[in-house]
Scaffold this active site. Structure first.
Site, mmCIF file in Angstrom:
data_model
loop_
_atom_site.group_PDB
_atom_site.id
_atom_site.type_symbol
_atom_site.label_atom_id
_atom_site.label_comp_id
_atom_site.label_asym_id
_atom_site.label_seq_id
_atom_site.Cartn_x
_atom_site.Cartn_y
_atom_site.Cartn_z
ATOM 1 N N GLY A 1 -2.213 17.575 -11.957
ATOM 2 C CA GLY A 1 -2.833 17.932 -13.231
ATOM 3 C C GLY A 1 -2.471 16.941 -14.323
ATOM 4 N N THR B 1 4.058 17.199 -16.749
ATOM 5 C CA THR B 1 3.293 18.418 -16.470
ATOM 6 C C THR B 1 3.435 19.351 -17.655
ATOM 7 O OG1 THR B 1 3.210 20.442 -15.137
ATOM 8 C CG2 THR B 1 5.297 19.245 -15.144
ATOM 9 N N ARG C 1 1.645 29.263 -13.511
ATOM 10 C CA ARG C 1 1.635 30.109 -12.312
ATOM 11 C C ARG C 1 3.044 30.475 -11.864
ATOM 12 N NH1 ARG C 1 -3.026 26.957 -11.160
ATOM 13 N NH2 ARG C 1 -4.865 28.271 -10.835
ATOM 14 N N ASP D 1 5.210 18.653 -9.715
ATOM 15 C CA ASP D 1 5.865 18.996 -8.461
ATOM 16 C C ASP D 1 5.218 18.311 -7.257
ATOM 17 O OD1 ASP D 1 7.739 21.034 -6.955
ATOM 18 O OD2 ASP D 1 5.775 21.219 -6.015
ATOM 19 N N ASP E 1 3.440 22.442 -17.588
ATOM 20 C CA ASP E 1 4.139 23.672 -17.207
ATOM 21 C C ASP E 1 5.645 23.615 -17.434
ATOM 22 O OD1 ASP E 1 1.826 25.006 -16.395
ATOM 23 O OD2 ASP E 1 1.915 24.126 -14.401
ATOM 24 N N ASP F 1 8.015 22.652 -15.483
ATOM 25 C CA ASP F 1 8.656 23.330 -14.346
ATOM 26 C C ASP F 1 9.316 22.382 -13.344
ATOM 27 O OD1 ASP F 1 6.335 22.196 -13.387
ATOM 28 O OD2 ASP F 1 5.664 23.958 -12.276
ATOM 29 N N ARG G 1 -6.018 15.453 -6.624
ATOM 30 C CA ARG G 1 -5.149 16.104 -5.654
ATOM 31 C C ARG G 1 -5.586 15.644 -4.266
ATOM 32 N NH1 ARG G 1 -2.447 19.696 -8.797
ATOM 33 N NH2 ARG G 1 -3.543 20.549 -10.607
#
Length: 319
Positions: free
Chosen positions: A11, A125, A171, A103, A127, A129, A72
């Site tokens: 992303g 990212t 997510r 990730d 996120d 994460d 991806r």
């Protein structure tokens, strides 16, 4: 180290272009040739590789997204796909690779490292994460995008005396929901890392109404459930009118903040330095405003850091 490559994968995140710029200009400053790999690991397998110059990265530091584009790639998860990538790296005589992403991108860099090719991972990212760093490139920009939306929705919620449910990305990690919810004064924040009690949420809403509160904001990370699904559950539990706003991909784009541009520049430059030092298989990050690096072969086994103290504070301040 004469030639290095750089790619973005997964992303997109605001600040990726600033990181690409830093890699390219740092490499040229030290007499190396930088090559851009377009469309992530898919482009790597297909040899979509071109030499980059100073002009290639001019006027991109302020742009969201990634000039190298992203994709991806399921095939690269296989050994055969990875060996195709290594073959292309050797064909273009590249000595090292900077992988910018989240990730999945790190796992691709880890695979190349295991095949003996020097890679450095740069965390990008929205996120937030990635283990081994307190912040990732793009998180600050996405956070401010969401916060602006919360502020705007609050005006409407107040005018119409309604409860608004705002669904945000996240997510497996709820940092966007947690930080934006605290900064935006949300009454309720739902994140994947913490269970929620519907009775407690309803009780808080009712007590607010009893003391004259006319509206509420509930921020839901998509990893918990959709905003629509939570709205239906809330309707079943308590007779309250709600509206749902799904922010979606507006969270990914936009002009990167100053914080993201500076972070991306520092991380991109340090990635080149590590390759110059002969240190492949590293994953970069930032802790206490210092750039650090960890072993990319082990960092992905670390859990995402959940800031329980911030979550607790958000509940205390939303009474």
């Amino acid at each position: 180290m004469k030639k290095i490559g750089v790619l973005t994968s997964g992303g997109d995140a605001p600040g990726m272009n600033a990181a690409i710029r830093a890699v390219v200009r740092k490499a040229i400053f030290h007499g190396m040739e930088p090559y851009g790999i377009e469309q992530g690991f898919s482009g790597l397998m297909n040899g979509n590789i071109k030499k980059l110059g100073l002009g290639s990265v001019g006027d991109i530091i302020q742009r969201g997204g990634t000039i190298l584009r992203s994709a991806r790639c399921e095939e690269f998860k296989t050994r055969e796909g990875q060996l195709k990538g290594v073959e292309q790296l050797k064909k273009f005589e590249l000595d090292g690779l900077v992988v910018i992403g989240g990730d999945g991108s790190y796992r691709g860099a880890k695979a190349l490292t295991e095949h003996g090719f020097p890679c450095v991972g740069v965390p990008a990212t929205i996120d937030n994460d990635i283990p081994g760093t307190s912040h990732t490139i793009g998180f600050d920009t996405a956070l401010n995008t969401v916060l602006s939306a919360i502020d705007n929705i609050r005006d409407t919620a107040s005018s119409h005396e309604r409860t608004f449910i705002i669904e945000v990305m996240g997510r497996g990690a709820g940092d966007i929901a947690l930080y934006s919810g605290l900064a935006g004064g949300a009454e309720t924040i739902l994140i994947p890392e913490a269970d929620f009690d519907m009775n407690d949420i309803c009780d808080r809403l009712q007590k607010g109404q009893e003391r004259g509160k006319k509206h509420s904001i509930i921020v839901v990370a998509e990893g918990v459930m959709s905003g629509t699904e939570f709205g239906e559950k809330l309707k079943e539990a308590i007779d309250i009118e709600t509206r749902v706003s799904v922010l979606g991909h507006i969270q990914r784009g936009g002009t990167p903040t100053a914080n993201d541009r500076v972070l991306a520049s520092r991380l991109g430059a340090r990635a080149v330095e590590l390759l110059m030092e002969g240190k492949g298989g590293r994953a970069l990050g930032i802790e206490q405003n210092k750039i650090i690096d960890n072993d990319i072969l082990s960092i992905l086994d670390e859990p995402h850091l959940f800031h329980e103290d911030i979550y607790k504070l958000s509940k205390e301040l939303s009474i």
